[in-house]
Design an enzyme around this catalytic site. Structure first.
Site, PDB file in Angstrom:
ATOM      1  N   ARG A   1       0.847  -1.188   0.000  1.00  0.00           N
ATOM      2  CA  ARG A   1       0.000   0.000   0.000  1.00  0.00           C
ATOM      3  C   ARG A   1       0.886   1.243   0.000  1.00  0.00           C
ATOM      4  O   ARG A   1       2.048   1.195   0.404  1.00  0.00           O
ATOM      5  CB  ARG A   1      -0.930   0.012   1.221  1.00  0.00           C
TER       6      ARG A   1
ATOM      7  N   ARG B   1      -3.002  10.480   2.843  1.00  0.00           N
ATOM      8  CA  ARG B   1      -3.880  10.983   3.907  1.00  0.00           C
ATOM      9  C   ARG B   1      -4.737  12.112   3.349  1.00  0.00           C
ATOM     10  O   ARG B   1      -4.207  13.045   2.759  1.00  0.00           O
ATOM     11  CB  ARG B   1      -3.041  11.518   5.058  1.00  0.00           C
TER      12      ARG B   1
ATOM     13  N   ARG C   1      20.580  -4.354   1.364  1.00  0.00           N
ATOM     14  CA  ARG C   1      20.918  -3.031   0.843  1.00  0.00           C
ATOM     15  C   ARG C   1      21.700  -2.291   1.911  1.00  0.00           C
ATOM     16  O   ARG C   1      21.525  -2.537   3.103  1.00  0.00           O
ATOM     17  CB  ARG C   1      19.656  -2.239   0.509  1.00  0.00           C
TER      18      ARG C   1
ATOM     19  N   ARG D   1      18.201  11.371   0.281  1.00  0.00           N
ATOM     20  CA  ARG D   1      17.725  12.390   1.223  1.00  0.00           C
ATOM     21  C   ARG D   1      18.901  13.049   1.921  1.00  0.00           C
ATOM     22  O   ARG D   1      20.030  12.533   1.885  1.00  0.00           O
ATOM     23  CB  ARG D   1      16.760  11.792   2.232  1.00  0.00           C
TER      24      ARG D   1
ATOM     25  N   GLU E   1      22.454  10.780   1.852  1.00  0.00           N
ATOM     26  CA  GLU E   1      22.368   9.321   1.857  1.00  0.00           C
ATOM     27  C   GLU E   1      22.291   8.779   0.428  1.00  0.00           C
ATOM     28  O   GLU E   1      21.462   9.218  -0.366  1.00  0.00           O
ATOM     29  CB  GLU E   1      21.124   8.860   2.627  1.00  0.00           C
TER      30      GLU E   1
ATOM     31  N   TYR F   1      13.838  -6.544   8.752  1.00  0.00           N
ATOM     32  CA  TYR F   1      13.964  -5.150   9.176  1.00  0.00           C
ATOM     33  C   TYR F   1      13.152  -4.981  10.462  1.00  0.00           C
ATOM     34  O   TYR F   1      11.957  -5.264  10.498  1.00  0.00           O
ATOM     35  CB  TYR F   1      13.459  -4.149   8.123  1.00  0.00           C
TER      36      TYR F   1
ATOM     37  N   ASP G   1      12.268  -2.151  13.535  1.00  0.00           N
ATOM     38  CA  ASP G   1      12.450  -0.865  14.193  1.00  0.00           C
ATOM     39  C   ASP G   1      12.944  -1.133  15.612  1.00  0.00           C
ATOM     40  O   ASP G   1      12.800  -2.246  16.129  1.00  0.00           O
ATOM     41  CB  ASP G   1      11.114  -0.110  14.235  1.00  0.00           C
TER      42      ASP G   1
END
Ligand code: FDA
Length: 389
Positions: free
Chosen positions: A175, A179, A258, A289, A312, A360, A362
């Protein structure tokens, strides 16, 4: 002091296990890390020229909705009221991200209501309605329509993967959040903030226990040192948070990752971009970024004549690079299943953390899964003699 438990890796996963086992069970825990500092990828340090706290391995923003994790981390640090927001540059213009009503109205030079914007995006996404997209490019168009996809997703994703999205599998995205309000808070979690005194102060407090010994610059696979794989496995329970393929000497092949190259620059200005993160969404700019770490702590009195920025650059990792994000191809998933079987068969060794599980995670997820492993496996083993598997 002989160890009751050996923890390989001093990131959030390893340190959470070590802290719980030492504090609650009174175990002697030896933590080793091959790096010369603790904290894994969350490590931060003060940049010498500017005095600004820099996250060495990339920007780390803490956020969670998990009450258990929030209660736990607050034992070691307080948090600032920092709220993360990201902006993106497209064709020389700055837009708020993730895509929200502000982005849409700025992009289409309009003042759509939420319902009008929703209808417009549905109409544009209708271009590929009813098809079954096989690549990321078509999937992106089907999710949010071509104009917004091409402006904000296509080239950014292409740079992240060094691959044209037409050649990336559709499954990379399920997805793309849009918003239909002006809310551009990046995270939706209940709790969010940065550790008031920095990540390293937080991490050091987790390791600060008389029963915890931390040995740095020590590789688990260096058999010349006492806490190596050969010297510990089978003798002392081991929690291993290094790379799972490395543990088995790549027997099932290399898992692909990566990595990011960070280009740091100290500038003679007090403020380069007015915010902490600006994405560069167009193909012409080679970096993804720019991070300006001073904006993570507006409450601090940083000097105002200098700042530091980090550009980056994303690319596929080679042997010797820092592995950051699992690529997770079909071939990787098949290898991972084989490694999981090998890991299951390894008595008295538990695999955890992002490298040990090839996921991954967090920070709050790494801490949460370490707390679960402690409660469900480690505590029952040491208190009730249950097998550690
Ligand atoms: P981590 O990688 O931190 O620690 C593993 C440790 O094991 C390392 O210190 C390593 O040196 C050591 N080790 C490996 N092999 C070894 C060996 N053979 N011998 C000895 N030691 C060994 N999360 C979040 O919540 N918000 C964010 O904003 C971000 N941002 C972010 C940016 C980037 C670029 C990345 C890559 C990641 C994030 N994260 C994040 C995720 C965060 O970094 C992650 O949750 C934690 O690092 C996970 O902690 P672990 O302990 O699992 O691994």
């Amino acid at each position: 002091m002989t160890a009751d438990l050996v923890v390989v890796g001093s990131g959030f996963f390893g340190l959470t296990i070590a802290e719980r086992a030492a504090t609650e069970l009174g175990l002697n825990v030896t933590v080793i890390d091959r790096r010369d500092h603790i904290g894994g990828n969350a490590y931060s340090e003060t940049e010498a020229q500017t005095g600004i706290e820099v996250h060495r391995y990339g920007a780390h923003l803490f956020h969670t909705s998990n009450e258990k994790v929030w209660d736990y981390v607050n034992r070691f640090t307080t948090f600032t009221n920092y709220v993360h927001r990201v902006y993106g540059v497209h064709k020389g213009e700055v837009f708020p991200l993730p895509i929200n009503l502000g982005t849409i109205n700025q992009f289409f030079r309009a003042n759509y209501t939420p319902a009008e914007a929703r209808a417009l995006i549905a109409d544009q996404a209708g271009e590929l309605a009813g098809t079954d997209p096989q690549n990321l490019n078509d999937k992106g168009i089907q999710l949010i329509g071509r104009p917004l996809y091409e402006a904000f997703i296509k080239h950014y994703t292409g740079k992240q993967w060094q691959t044209d999205p037409k050649d990336l599998p559709a499954g990379i995205i399920s997805r793309l959040p849009v918003r239909y309000t002006y809310d551009n808070r990046y995270f939706n979690d209940t709790y969010e903030g940065l550790p008031t005194q920095g990540y390293t102060a937080w991490i050091e407090r987790m390791a600060d226990h008389p029963n915890i010994t931390v040995t740095l610059s020590t590789d688990f696979f260096d058999e010349s040192q006492p806490i190596s794989k050969g010297n510990t496995v089978g003798n002392v329970p081991v929690i291993y948070t290094g790379a799972v393929d490395k543990y088995f000497d790549y027997a099932e092949g290399d898992l692909s990752w990566r990595t990011i190259d960070f280009e740091k620059e100290v500038l003679n200005t007090g403020d380069f971009q007015g915010t902490s993160v600006v994405n560069y969404n167009d193909a012409e700019v080679p970096y993804t970024r720019i991070i300006e770490p001073r904006h993570f702590h507006p409450e601090r009195n940083y000097q105002t004549d200098k700042t530091i920025i980090m550009r980056e650059f994303s690319r596929f990792a080679e042997k010797g690079d820092e592995p950051y994000y699992p690529v997770n191809t079909e071939a990787d998933r098949a290898k991972l299943l084989a490694y999981r079987d090998l890991a299951k068969a390894e008595d008295n060794v538990l695999f955890g953390g992002r490298l040990g599980t090839y996921k991954y995670l967090d920070m709050h997820m790494a801490i949460g899964s370490a707390l679960s492993m402690y409660e469900n496996k480690i505590k029952p083993h040491f208190e009730g003699g249950e097998k550690l598997e």
